[in-house]
Write a protein that holds these residues in place. Structure first.
Motif, PDB file in Angstrom:
ATOM      1  N   GLY A 226       1.074  -1.290   0.122  1.00 33.68           N
ATOM      2  CA  GLY A 226      -0.082  -0.185   0.170  1.00 33.68           C
ATOM      3  C   GLY A 226       0.863   1.312   0.049  1.00 33.68           C
ATOM      4  N   LEU A 227       0.241   2.308  -0.287  1.00 32.36           N
ATOM      5  CA  LEU A 227       0.859   3.598  -0.216  1.00 32.36           C
ATOM      6  C   LEU A 227       1.516   3.924   1.036  1.00 32.36           C
ATOM      7  CD1 LEU A 227       1.503   6.223  -1.648  1.00 32.36           C
ATOM      8  CD2 LEU A 227      -0.726   7.180  -0.558  1.00 32.36           C
ATOM      9  N   GLY A 228       2.891   4.197   1.161  1.00 35.76           N
ATOM     10  CA  GLY A 228       3.542   4.297   2.473  1.00 35.76           C
ATOM     11  C   GLY A 228       4.394   2.945   2.706  1.00 35.76           C
ATOM     12  N   ASP A 229       3.685   1.782   2.530  1.00 34.71           N
ATOM     13  CA  ASP A 229       4.528   0.790   2.729  1.00 34.71           C
ATOM     14  C   ASP A 229       5.789   0.489   2.091  1.00 34.71           C
ATOM     15  OD1 ASP A 229       5.046  -1.976   3.996  1.00 34.71           O
ATOM     16  OD2 ASP A 229       3.818  -2.793   2.616  1.00 34.71           O
ATOM     17  N   GLY A 230       6.873   0.652   2.764  1.00 30.58           N
ATOM     18  CA  GLY A 230       8.278   0.666   2.533  1.00 30.58           C
ATOM     19  C   GLY A 230       8.693   1.792   1.623  1.00 30.58           C
ATOM     20  N   GLN A 231       8.277   2.839   1.497  1.00 30.38           N
ATOM     21  CA  GLN A 231       8.362   4.165   1.074  1.00 30.38           C
ATOM     22  C   GLN A 231       8.882   4.995   2.299  1.00 30.38           C
ATOM     23  OE1 GLN A 231       4.415   4.577  -0.739  1.00 30.38           O
ATOM     24  NE2 GLN A 231       5.760   4.816  -2.562  1.00 30.38           N
ATOM     25  N   THR A 232       9.567   6.208   1.829  1.00 33.43           N
ATOM     26  CA  THR A 232      10.197   7.040   2.758  1.00 33.43           C
ATOM     27  C   THR A 232      10.132   8.439   2.156  1.00 33.43           C
ATOM     28  OG1 THR A 232      12.522   7.133   1.809  1.00 33.43           O
ATOM     29  CG2 THR A 232      12.020   5.566   3.827  1.00 33.43           C
ATOM     30  N   TRP A 233       9.944   9.372   3.068  1.00 34.66           N
ATOM     31  CA  TRP A 233       9.830  10.979   2.596  1.00 34.66           C
ATOM     32  C   TRP A 233      11.293  11.306   2.121  1.00 34.66           C
ATOM     33  CZ3 TRP A 233       5.682  13.202   1.439  1.00 34.66           C
ATOM     34  CH2 TRP A 233       4.404  12.744   2.150  1.00 34.66           C
ATOM     35  N   GLN A 234      11.397  11.927   1.008  1.00 35.97           N
ATOM     36  CA  GLN A 234      12.432  12.575   0.363  1.00 35.97           C
ATOM     37  C   GLN A 234      12.249  13.805  -0.141  1.00 35.97           C
ATOM     38  OE1 GLN A 234      13.924   9.698  -2.919  1.00 35.97           O
ATOM     39  NE2 GLN A 234      12.906   8.093  -1.582  1.00 35.97           N
ATOM     40  N   ASN A 235      13.416  14.667   0.327  1.00 34.83           N
ATOM     41  CA  ASN A 235      13.316  16.035  -0.211  1.00 34.83           C
ATOM     42  C   ASN A 235      13.937  16.210  -1.570  1.00 34.83           C
ATOM     43  OD1 ASN A 235      13.662  18.690  -0.613  1.00 34.83           O
ATOM     44  ND2 ASN A 235      14.424  19.304   1.606  1.00 34.83           N
ATOM     45  N   VAL A 236      13.145  16.566  -2.443  1.00 37.14           N
ATOM     46  CA  VAL A 236      13.576  16.190  -3.836  1.00 37.14           C
ATOM     47  C   VAL A 236      13.834  17.649  -4.466  1.00 37.14           C
ATOM     48  CG1 VAL A 236      12.812  13.990  -4.146  1.00 37.14           C
ATOM     49  CG2 VAL A 236      11.142  15.826  -4.833  1.00 37.14           C
TER      50      VAL A 236
ATOM     51  N   SER B 292       8.304  26.158  -3.099  1.00 32.53           N
ATOM     52  CA  SER B 292       9.286  26.651  -1.980  1.00 32.53           C
ATOM     53  C   SER B 292       9.774  25.253  -1.230  1.00 32.53           C
ATOM     54  CB  SER B 292       8.472  27.716  -1.010  1.00 32.53           C
ATOM     55  OG  SER B 292       7.671  27.061  -0.080  1.00 32.53           O
ATOM     56  N   TYR B 293       9.227  24.475  -1.299  1.00 32.67           N
ATOM     57  CA  TYR B 293       9.614  22.999  -1.017  1.00 32.67           C
ATOM     58  C   TYR B 293       8.864  22.119  -1.419  1.00 32.67           C
ATOM     59  CZ  TYR B 293       6.100  22.304   2.682  1.00 32.67           C
ATOM     60  OH  TYR B 293       5.154  22.128   3.337  1.00 32.67           O
ATOM     61  N   TRP B 294       9.656  20.711  -1.819  1.00 30.44           N
ATOM     62  CA  TRP B 294       8.720  19.590  -2.534  1.00 30.44           C
ATOM     63  C   TRP B 294       9.392  18.560  -1.913  1.00 30.44           C
ATOM     64  CZ3 TRP B 294       7.743  20.745  -8.276  1.00 30.44           C
ATOM     65  CH2 TRP B 294       6.908  19.445  -8.783  1.00 30.44           C
ATOM     66  N   LEU B 295       8.446  17.722  -1.475  1.00 27.11           N
ATOM     67  CA  LEU B 295       8.775  16.367  -0.948  1.00 27.11           C
ATOM     68  C   LEU B 295       8.062  15.173  -1.392  1.00 27.11           C
ATOM     69  CD1 LEU B 295       8.388  17.459   2.937  1.00 27.11           C
ATOM     70  CD2 LEU B 295      10.457  17.448   1.880  1.00 27.11           C
ATOM     71  N   GLU B 296       8.491  14.099  -1.673  1.00 29.09           N
ATOM     72  CA  GLU B 296       7.934  12.911  -2.298  1.00 29.09           C
ATOM     73  C   GLU B 296       7.912  11.721  -1.411  1.00 29.09           C
ATOM     74  OE1 GLU B 296       9.051  12.584  -6.266  1.00 29.09           O
ATOM     75  OE2 GLU B 296       8.337  14.532  -6.983  1.00 29.09           O
ATOM     76  N   LEU B 297       6.889  11.122  -1.145  1.00 28.65           N
ATOM     77  CA  LEU B 297       7.020   9.913  -0.561  1.00 28.65           C
ATOM     78  C   LEU B 297       7.094   8.958  -1.585  1.00 28.65           C
ATOM     79  CD1 LEU B 297       6.681   8.126   2.140  1.00 28.65           C
ATOM     80  CD2 LEU B 297       4.182   8.103   1.760  1.00 28.65           C
ATOM     81  N   ARG B 298       8.338   8.100  -1.632  1.00 24.82           N
ATOM     82  CA  ARG B 298       8.361   7.201  -2.869  1.00 24.82           C
ATOM     83  C   ARG B 298       9.176   5.939  -2.231  1.00 24.82           C
ATOM     84  NH1 ARG B 298      11.265   8.564  -7.549  1.00 24.82           N
ATOM     85  NH2 ARG B 298       9.641  10.293  -7.945  1.00 24.82           N
TER      86      ARG B 298
END
Length: 115
Positions: free
Chosen positions: A24-34, A109-115
């Motif tokens: 599912g969404l978020g399972d094994g994913q981490t927040w990354q500042n991209v 101004s900031y951009w994060l992705e859970l990937r």
């Protein structure tokens, strides 16, 4: 034929069998500042193999009024324009992006992705 639980997994009407649950969404994913690898007015493609979740923060002040549009696969999913009477403001936008879909932001101004 209906979906059935069998000894080797789940069998679907088309006779395919799934032996493990999809993550599912978020399972094994981490927040990354991209932010360093993202540019405004640029289209990106989610090629991770999974849905990702995008969070973009935008800032504005009265001396530099702007508007922002966020799109997925060319469809506008959110638009925002600052009121000129607001001296300084910040807004946060977030949205899921399915695998294989394109996404774009015309200001950040900031951009994060859970990937």
């Amino acid at each position: 034929m209906s979906t059935q639980l069998i000894s080797t997994g789940i069998q679907f009407p088309d006779a395919t069998t799934q032996t493990t649950a999809a993550a599912g969404l978020g399972d094994g994913q981490t927040w990354q500042n991209v932010k360093a690898s993202r540019a405004i007015n640029t289209t990106y493609t989610n090629s991770t193999g999974r849905t990702i979740y995008v969070v973009v923060g935008v800032k504005n002040n009265i001396s530099n009024p702007q508007s922002w549009t966020f799109t997925i696969d060319g469809f506008s999913i959110s638009e925002y324009m600052w009121e000129l009477t607001v001296d300084r403001a910040t807004a946060i936008f977030s949205f899921p992006v399915p695998n294989g879909s394109t996404y774009r932001c015309n200001g950040n101004s900031y951009w994060l992705e859970l990937r």
